[in-house]
Scaffold this motif. Structure first.
Motif, short mmCIF file in Angstrom:
data_model
loop_
_atom_site.label_atom_id
_atom_site.label_comp_id
_atom_site.label_asym_id
_atom_site.label_seq_id
_atom_site.Cartn_x
_atom_site.Cartn_y
_atom_site.Cartn_z
N PRO A 287 0.84 -1.22 0.00
CA PRO A 287 0.00 0.00 0.00
C PRO A 287 0.87 1.26 0.00
O PRO A 287 1.82 1.37 0.77
N ASN A 288 0.55 2.18 -0.88
CA ASN A 288 1.27 3.45 -0.94
C ASN A 288 0.35 4.48 -1.57
O ASN A 288 -0.72 4.16 -2.11
N ASP A 289 0.77 5.74 -1.50
CA ASP A 289 -0.07 6.83 -2.01
C ASP A 289 -0.26 6.72 -3.51
O ASP A 289 -1.32 7.07 -4.03
N ARG A 290 0.75 6.27 -4.22
CA ARG A 290 0.61 6.14 -5.67
C ARG A 290 -0.46 5.11 -6.04
O ARG A 290 -1.28 5.34 -6.94
N LYS A 291 -0.45 3.98 -5.35
CA LYS A 291 -1.45 2.95 -5.62
C LYS A 291 -2.85 3.44 -5.25
O LYS A 291 -3.82 3.17 -5.97
N LEU A 292 -2.94 4.20 -4.16
CA LEU A 292 -4.24 4.74 -3.76
C LEU A 292 -4.75 5.75 -4.79
O LEU A 292 -5.95 5.78 -5.11
N LEU A 293 -3.85 6.57 -5.32
CA LEU A 293 -4.25 7.51 -6.37
C LEU A 293 -4.70 6.76 -7.62
O LEU A 293 -5.66 7.18 -8.28
N TYR A 294 -4.03 5.70 -7.95
CA TYR A 294 -4.41 4.92 -9.12
C TYR A 294 -5.81 4.32 -8.97
O TYR A 294 -6.60 4.29 -9.93
N GLU A 295 -6.13 3.86 -7.77
CA GLU A 295 -7.42 3.22 -7.55
C GLU A 295 -8.56 4.22 -7.40
O GLU A 295 -9.67 4.00 -7.90
N GLN A 296 -8.30 5.33 -6.71
CA GLN A 296 -9.38 6.27 -6.38
C GLN A 296 -9.40 7.51 -7.25
O GLN A 296 -10.26 8.36 -7.07
N TRP A 297 -8.47 7.63 -8.21
CA TRP A 297 -8.40 8.85 -9.01
C TRP A 297 -8.15 8.56 -10.49
O TRP A 297 -8.81 9.13 -11.36
N ALA A 298 -7.21 7.68 -10.79
CA ALA A 298 -6.80 7.45 -12.18
C ALA A 298 -7.58 6.32 -12.84
O ALA A 298 -7.19 5.88 -13.92
N SER A 299 -8.64 5.88 -12.24
CA SER A 299 -9.43 4.80 -12.80
C SER A 299 -10.71 5.36 -13.41
O SER A 299 -11.35 6.25 -12.84
#
Length: 942
Positions: A287-299
């Motif tokens: 878990p990291n901020d980049r993965k969270l951004l990918y799931e909650q923003w870049a999808s």
């Protein structure tokens, strides 16, 4: 500045030496650590020190030159030898590029490899003097690329944070009270209703609580929560601190000191970037901020949700966070504009059967014969054949158009005011309220490498003269050739745009005549629609091509001017790019809106250009329909091809080419991507080139939405649909396709706000002229209240048509087939307000023309002033700073004062206790204490 740096602690130096020695001896690493991110590039090989920044450089391909790590401990003899050899190298570096990473990839340097290595060694030695810790990896899986990993220890982070006056959260936490006004209650109600639309991003602190922030100081470390020093400075802050050190560090050379930008531009280093936090896909991804951004923003699956602006700012910095916050506000504000635009369009659809002018045009009983649209090849035609165009024009040219224009003018003002309030709220939440001009000037406006290089050249020239001053700088006289070149080139590019638009006009004229001469009925059918559509597509292709050319020319011209700072460079580049791209995008539209059909002349006295090309006319229903088609194709084409397709296709293509090039260079089999280390994966990503292209496409879209919205009410809807996709495209690009940019602080969107405000003002004037001169709104109004016998629009079509005697045609211009309609035509009609041929002033402008012109000018003046007055009233009515934010800022200041007062009181009590402890105690047999007026004997406390 390096003279003021504190020395590195011996423990940290020994730690680096021990680690390098261990790596040099090829000690084995436990198997359980091989799958961790610490070994795969986020940390040094010891697994403890985090990689804060990476520099890459080219290395020779021979295997003898590769090694896992290198030790930065050359003896003094080798250092002196390298310096002496380096001084014998080329005297002056090549002129650096503006964008160092892009320049480093494109610029072909002729520096010898040894010379580059000596420069790197000197630069790295100077970096170590600042306290940074370095580690090399020249045995990476990417052939020909060496990596220099940089780590900032705790003392360097503290020193630089204090120097940069970074605001950090203190231990003091206070409660944020919500406002009690009606506006705030409505805002909180909307926030609760839209709770399911907010991204699932965990917040470590409740929204009703906020820590006090204060510029970091090593003397006041007790104010901050330093329980976990590894997390006190996040990765974004650490990389920005290292970047500040890199910018100040110089590679000292005779006469020409080289900074990081020059070293990148000259190929000494090939790229520089901070690392992403980790992987985004895979079960093993931590878990990291980049993965969270990918799931909650870049999808794309979360397209309907709000953006996690706080997390974007935490990962990418305030400048990028403000861009996406502005884009989100703009997209939200497009929702009501799109709804009203659709209603206006539906109103036109519902009333098209009741529109009297279009009914008269479509009525075959009127039997109106129109004059030819071109010389010789075109024949007479019936007005009833323009029925479809007239009905379609009513969809966009109706009474609701005026209302929608007024609404969009007020909408633009509300959007600007809403953004200012949102921006102020973000400044408060992100602790940017005290980020003023002093901090920006001291820490952000470093002199650019090109400017320093030109100043150094000027110093060398002045050394042999008596004009040497203490402080040499570039003056307007030095930049005069560049300024003249800019003016000439900008004027030339604008003229080129006009010439290309004129070429498209000639295409329309010639292709219309060619289609009329065709003997095939399929070709002759619906000639107007064919010419309009093909011309609009040609304009679109030209606009897309010229956009890329003008962007490169604007950057070249800005580089010629040698701006002193990055901020000055950016503002000049934005201004030039905006002028060129705005003229490129809107010149065809302005021609259709205000010039086509007005530079025609009349039958028997037409206006000709380039010999025998007769200027084109508008359809009877006006040029508004053609303007609408041009806007629609340009807007949709730019958004689909230039914005979205380019943003999806080009990054993936470049990434594929970089990987293919890496695999072709490699002698061995290509290593799977999952085995690459973090800094190797980021090396394969594209460099971040700035936010200017993102802002520019949105500014042009804003112009499309506001400037000519009277002719195309569906523009806000198309812009809304595009932006919903654009947000996720940009998010995916920033998270997956680009290297992590340097976090930059900013409290506003800069010059872009001024451009938006200027466009919103110009939009009022443009829409006033579109309604008055391009549409038939004013002629219909004048006819209904001045010339109509029954106060309706019956007879309006006949009122707008003038008579022409066909015997008055100039020789060689009359139709070749005058009997095309089956009968001989003696009088034809054309759209204009002129006296009939049987009048004593035949073909002169009639009194109706002057009455309508006066009404049009009066409408422009009234519309402009009324809408401007309403806009200024709305601007005055809505405060720029929300009331609750103003109160919270004032409360923060009071709490900060109280915090320091308590600290001072604590110091005084501590000093008093220390003084009391130094007092000599009295024995039991001594006398009672003396009166206060007498001094009590005290021991020497010193």
């Amino acid at each position: 500045m390096s003279a003021d740096y504190e020395p590195v602690c011996s423990e940290e130096k020994n730690l680096d030496v021990d680690f390098v020695t261990r790596a040099k001896n090829n000690e084995s690493i436990p198997m359980k650590d091989l799958c961790s991110d610490k070994v795969l590039g986020l940390y040094f090989s010891d697994g403890k020190r985090r990689v804060d920044y990476v520099l890459t450089y080219h290395i020779q391909k021979s295997g003898s030159t590769r090694r896992q790590s290198s030790k930065f401990g050359d003896n003094s003899f080798i250092r002196r030898l390298r310096r002496s050899l380096s001084k014998r190298s080329s005297r002056a570096p090549l002129q650096p590029k503006e964008d160092p990473e892009v320049a480093a990839q494109e610029h072909q340097t002729d520096y010898h490899e040894d010379d580059k290595r000596f420069k790197r060694d000197e630069f790295e030695e100077n970096l170590q003097k600042t306290g940074l810790e370095l580690e090399k990896d020249e045995g990476s899986t990417i052939p020909g690329v060496g990596f220099l990993k940089i780590h900032a220890p705790w003392n360097v982070l503290c020193r630089e944070a204090e120097f940069m006056k970074l605001k950090m959260p203190t231990k003091k936490v206070y409660e944020v009270k919500q406002g009690s006004s009606v506006v705030e209650k409505i805002r909180m109600f909307i926030h609760k209703v839209t709770a399911p639309l907010h991204p699932k991003v965990d917040t470590s602190r409740a929204q009703c609580q906020k820590p006090l922030s204060h510029p970091f100081s090593r003397e006041k470390q007790h104010l901050f929560d330093l329980s976990d020093k590894n997390k006190f400075f996040d990765s974004k802050t650490r990389s920005s601190i290292v970047y500040e050190v890199l910018k100040r560090t110089k590679c000292i050379k005779p006469k020409y000191p080289l900074g990081l930008t020059s070293l990148l531009a000259n190929g000494v280093y090939t790229s520089a970037y901070p690392l992403h936090d980790g992987d985004i896909e895979g079960v093993s991804a931590e878990p990291n901020d980049r993965k969270l951004l990918y799931e909650q923003w870049a999808s794309y699956s979360v397209f309907y949700k709000y953006q996690p602006i706080g997390l974007i700012r935490k990962y990418f910095g305030e400048k990028i966070g403000l861009y996406f916050a502005w884009l989100g506000v703009y997209t939200q504000m497009l929702i009501p504009a799109a709804i009203i635009g659709v209603i206006v369009f539906l109103y036109g659809c519902a009333t098209v059967d009741d529109n009297i002018p279009s009914m008269e045009i479509c009525d075959p009983r009127n039997n109106i014969t129109m004059c030819p649209l071109c010389d010789q090849a075109c024949s007479y035609w019936k007005l009833v054949t323009a029925c479809g165009t007239a009905r379609a024009s009513h969809l966009f040219d109706n009474a609701a158009t005026v209302f929608f224009s007024v609404f969009m003018a007020l909408w633009a003002v509300l959007f600007m005011e809403h953004w200012k309030r949102r921006q102020m709220r973000l400044n408060y939440v992100w602790d940017l309220t005290g980020f003023g001009e002093e901090e920006e000037g001291e820490h952000k406006d470093h002199n650019r490498a090109e400017y320093e290089f030109r100043v150094m050249q000027k110093k060398v020239k002045l050394e042999h003269s008596d004009l040497m001053d203490e402080k040499v700088k570039l003056t307007c006289t030095d930049r005069l050739p560049a300024y003249l070149t800019t003016v000439v080139m900008m004027g030339f590019m604008i003229i080129v745009t006009f010439v290309i638009v004129f070429g498209v006009i000639l295409y329309r004229i010639s292709i219309r005549a060619a289609l009329h001469m065709s003997s095939h009925p399929v070709v002759r059918y619906n000639i107007r629609a064919t010419v309009k559509t093909t011309a609009a597509i040609i304009n679109l292709i030209i606009i897309i091509i010229l956009d890329e050319i003008y962007g490169a020319i604007a950057r070249w011209l800005t580089r010629l001017e040698v701006p002193k700072t990055d901020k000055s460079f950016e503002e000049r580049l934005i201004f030039k790019t905006f002028i060129l791209k705005f003229v490129n995008a809107f010149t065809p539209i302005v021609y259709l809106a205000f010039f086509r059909g007005r530079l025609v002349g009349r039958p028997g006295n037409y206006l000709y250009v380039v010999g025998s090309y007769r200027m084109e006319e508008c359809a009877h229903a006006g040029c508004l329909m053609e303007l609408c088609i041009q806007l629609c194709i340009t807007m949709l084409g730019k958004q689909l091809i230039q914005n979205n397709l380019f943003e999806i296709g080009l990054p993936k293509l470049k990434k594929m080419l970089r990987r293919r090039k890496s695999e072709m260079v490699s002698i061995q089999e290509p290593v799977p991507h999952k085995t690459l280390k973090r800094y190797e994966k980021d090396q394969l990503l594209g460099p971040f080139v700035g936010l200017n292209p993102e802002y520019m496409e949105m500014i042009i879209q804003f112009g499309m939405v506001t400037l000519f919205v009277a002719s195309f009410p569906l523009a806000p809807l198309f812009a809304l649909l595009n932006n919903i996709i654009e947000i996720r495209l940009d998010a995916k690009k920033f998270v997956t396709e680009l290297r992590r940019p340097i976090a930059a602080k900013a409290k506003d969107i800069g010059i872009w706000y001024n451009l938006l405000r200027g466009l919103s003002k110009v939009a009022v004037i443009v829409n006033a002229f579109v309604i008055a001169f391009t549409s038939d709104f004013i002629p219909r109004l004048v006819y209904q209240y001045m010339y109509s016998p029954d106060g309706t629009l019956h007879g309006f079509v006949n009122h707008t048509l003038s008579y022409f005697n066909v015997t008055d045609f100039d020789p060689g211009t009359e139709p070749l087939q005058p009997m095309h309609l089956g009968y001989k035509v003696s009088v034809c009609r054309y759209k204009d307000y002129r006296d009939p041929p049987w009048s004593s002033t035949k073909y002169e402008l009639s009194k109706e023309f002057w009455a309508i012109l006066a009404a049009r000018l009066a409408f422009v003046i009234v519309f402009q002033n009324v809408v401007m007055l309403m806009s200024d009233f709305v601007d005055w009515l809505i405060p720029d700073i929300p009331k609750d934010i103003s109160l919270q800022i004032h409360k923060e200041k009071i709490l900060m004062v109280e915090l320091f007062m308590k600290e001072e009181q604590g110091k005084r009590f501590a000093a008093r206790d220390n003084q009391d402890n130094c007092t000599v105690p009295l024995s039991a047999n001594q006398r009672p204490p003396q009166p206060r007026s007498r001094p009590v004997s005290q021991a020497n406390c010193s």
